[in-house]
Motif scaffolding. Structure first.
Motif, short mmCIF file in Angstrom:
data_model
loop_
_atom_site.label_atom_id
_atom_site.label_comp_id
_atom_site.label_asym_id
_atom_site.label_seq_id
_atom_site.Cartn_x
_atom_site.Cartn_y
_atom_site.Cartn_z
N LEU A 1 0.77 -1.27 0.09
CA LEU A 1 0.14 0.10 -0.25
C LEU A 1 0.84 1.16 -0.03
O LEU A 1 0.70 2.11 -0.69
N LEU A 2 1.90 1.08 0.73
CA LEU A 2 2.73 2.42 0.87
C LEU A 2 3.34 2.76 -0.63
O LEU A 2 3.51 3.58 -1.04
N ARG A 3 4.02 1.60 -1.35
CA ARG A 3 4.55 1.86 -2.59
C ARG A 3 3.54 2.32 -3.43
O ARG A 3 3.87 3.01 -4.45
N ILE A 4 2.10 1.94 -3.40
CA ILE A 4 1.25 2.27 -4.34
C ILE A 4 0.99 3.78 -4.07
O ILE A 4 1.11 4.61 -5.08
N VAL A 5 1.18 4.31 -2.82
CA VAL A 5 0.89 5.71 -2.47
C VAL A 5 2.14 6.56 -2.93
O VAL A 5 2.11 7.55 -3.54
N ALA A 6 3.36 5.89 -2.99
CA ALA A 6 4.71 6.32 -3.45
C ALA A 6 4.69 6.64 -5.00
O ALA A 6 5.26 7.33 -5.57
N GLY A 7 3.63 5.64 -5.58
CA GLY A 7 3.92 5.55 -7.06
C GLY A 7 4.93 4.49 -7.78
O GLY A 7 5.19 4.45 -8.90
N LEU A 8 5.52 3.70 -6.60
CA LEU A 8 6.47 2.68 -6.94
C LEU A 8 5.72 1.26 -7.58
O LEU A 8 6.49 0.45 -8.11
N GLU A 9 4.30 1.11 -7.06
CA GLU A 9 3.67 0.22 -7.78
C GLU A 9 2.35 0.95 -8.23
O GLU A 9 1.70 1.94 -7.75
N SER A 10 1.95 0.15 -9.18
CA SER A 10 0.51 0.43 -10.09
C SER A 10 -0.84 -0.29 -9.08
O SER A 10 -0.34 -1.55 -9.18
N PRO A 11 -1.80 0.32 -8.74
CA PRO A 11 -2.83 -0.86 -8.29
C PRO A 11 -3.48 -1.30 -9.37
O PRO A 11 -3.61 -0.88 -10.46
N THR A 12 -4.21 -2.62 -9.04
CA THR A 12 -4.77 -3.40 -10.18
C THR A 12 -6.31 -2.70 -10.15
O THR A 12 -6.60 -2.58 -11.29
N GLY A 13 -6.74 -2.14 -9.34
CA GLY A 13 -7.87 -1.29 -9.06
C GLY A 13 -8.07 -0.30 -7.92
O GLY A 13 -7.29 -0.46 -7.03
N GLY A 14 -8.79 0.75 -8.20
CA GLY A 14 -9.07 1.73 -7.09
C GLY A 14 -8.06 2.96 -7.61
O GLY A 14 -7.73 3.18 -8.60
N SER A 15 -8.20 3.92 -6.63
CA SER A 15 -7.54 5.17 -7.00
C SER A 15 -6.89 6.01 -5.92
O SER A 15 -7.41 5.66 -4.63
N ILE A 16 -6.06 6.88 -6.09
CA ILE A 16 -5.35 7.50 -5.07
C ILE A 16 -5.46 8.99 -5.35
O ILE A 16 -5.17 9.54 -6.53
N LEU A 17 -6.04 9.75 -4.45
CA LEU A 17 -6.21 11.39 -4.57
C LEU A 17 -5.53 12.11 -3.61
O LEU A 17 -5.37 11.80 -2.53
N GLN A 18 -4.53 12.99 -3.94
CA GLN A 18 -4.16 13.94 -3.43
C GLN A 18 -4.48 15.59 -3.34
O GLN A 18 -4.52 15.82 -4.66
N LYS A 19 -4.93 15.96 -2.23
CA LYS A 19 -5.63 17.27 -2.67
C LYS A 19 -6.75 17.56 -3.60
O LYS A 19 -6.87 18.56 -4.19
#
Length: 364
Positions: free
Chosen positions: A47-65
């Motif tokens: 999960l941390l690596r997905i937030v960092a952009g080091l991994e891509s999720p299979t599904g779902g999204s990340i929003l910042q601001k």
């Protein structure tokens, strides 16, 4: 309530056929210090690596601001990352390591020098500028890694078990320093750890993860005192578990062995259903004067006594198989007989007992 700084929405991650994350959602406010806590393989680092952009999720999204960053490269996220392995450049000095991100941004030389000096003072390493990583202790190397991550003034700081490679004393000291820095700078921070003590002492909120899912989100106090599941209760701190049977749910009564216990917690299970009762060792009270008619008292036998320093840890036997832990302060030990084999009555306060369905992986 203001919009969350970071929104993790229904994130799923698969590696081949293995499901590492399943429908994980989490909102983090600006300036919060959030811990991802759980055993190895629970998905916290993924999960941390997905937030960092080091991994891509299979599904779902990340929003910042409010802006989607799910597939944005790490370089465009303005994040600072500190890993367990420090990841310092061995051929660069402390100054050069801290300045690395600033030089990549092509900042003026005098500005870089001023910023590095600020960071060295912040982490208490003034005078170490010319040393190389091999000339530093593990704790000092981790301070340099932290300074390098903070030098770029990141919007988000990600810490992947940064203290786990250090010895206990250094880890305890650096834990205080990291928490102080986070509060001082107000940078939104996510830290991965399997160390419950780190989470309880440092975090604003703790996210307990189990097998790719979130088991509970709460303050350290909520996680410790009101665990939502037997897994959380067992993973965070020590917990006693006792098998019981619901006698009268409307009266909040559960039977353990031959003894009926009162609870304050509402019982949502029907009469006759098997349940698990849980209570922390420090809440188990050795009875000094056993008066007739006192409720919630179980008779136990001392199986083993450990002197820990601040307290005695009593291993108590209830019946043939059940065991309980109880803590007894040394100043009270003279009142009680605590030799192995002695009988000891214990009181279980109704407001400290928690009840869970027996359909769990906890062995009692």
């Amino acid at each position: 309530m203001e919009e969350p700084y970071l929104q993790i929405q229904s994130v799923t991650k698969k590696f081949d056929r293995a499901l590492a994350l399943e429908d994980v959602s989490l909102d983090i406010q600006e300036g919060e210090f959030v811990f991802l806590l759980g055993p190895s393989g629970c998905g916290k680092t993924t999960l941390l690596r997905i937030v960092a952009g080091l991994e891509s999720p299979t599904g779902g999204s990340i929003l910042q601001k409010g802006q989607e960053i799910t597939h944005l490269s790490p370089a465009k996220r303005n994040i600072g990352i500190v890993f367990q392995s420090y990841a310092l450049f061995p051929n660069l000095t402390v100054f050069q390591n801290i300045a690395y991100g600033l030089e990549n941004r092509k900042l003026p030389k005098n500005q870089i020098q001023h910023r590095v000096a600020e960071m060295l003072e912040l982490v208490g390493l003034q005078g170490y500028e010319a040393r190389y990583p091999a000339q530093l202790s593990g704790g000092q190397q981790q301070r340099v890694a932290l300074a390098r991550a903070l030098a770029i003034s990141p919007d988000l700081l990600l810490l992947d078990e940064p203290l786990s490679a250090l010895d206990a004393r250094v880890r305890a000291n650096l834990r205080i320093e990291v928490a102080r820095l986070q509060r001082q700078l107000g940078v939104t921070t996510i830290m991965v750890s399997h160390d419950q003590e780190e989470a309880l002492t440092m975090a604003d909120r703790v996210v307990v993860m189990d097998q790719g899912r979130i088991a509970q989100i709460g303050t350290p106090e909520e996680i410790y005192h009101r665990p939502a599941t037997p897994f959380v209760a067992d993973f965070v701190g020590l917990m006693n578990f006792l098998p019981g049977v619901v006698i009268a749910p409307e009266l909040k009564r559960v039977k353990v062995g031959k003894v009926e216990l009162n609870l304050h917690q509402e019982i949502l299970h029907p009469a006759g259903q098997d349940v698990i009762l849980a209570i922390r060792p420090e809440k188990v009270q050795v009875v000094e004067n056993l008066s007739n008619g006192r409720e919630n008292v179980l008779h136990t036998r001392v199986h083993e006594v450990e002197f820990i320093g601040a307290f005695y840890r009593l291993h108590l036997q209830l019946g043939e198989e059940e065991r309980l832990l109880a803590y007894l302060p040394p100043q009270r030990s003279s009142v009680y007989t605590i030799r192995e084999g002695e009988e000891v009555p214990i009181y279980l306060p109704p407001d400290q007992l928690q009840v869970y369905p027996k359909t769990s992986s906890i062995t009692v």
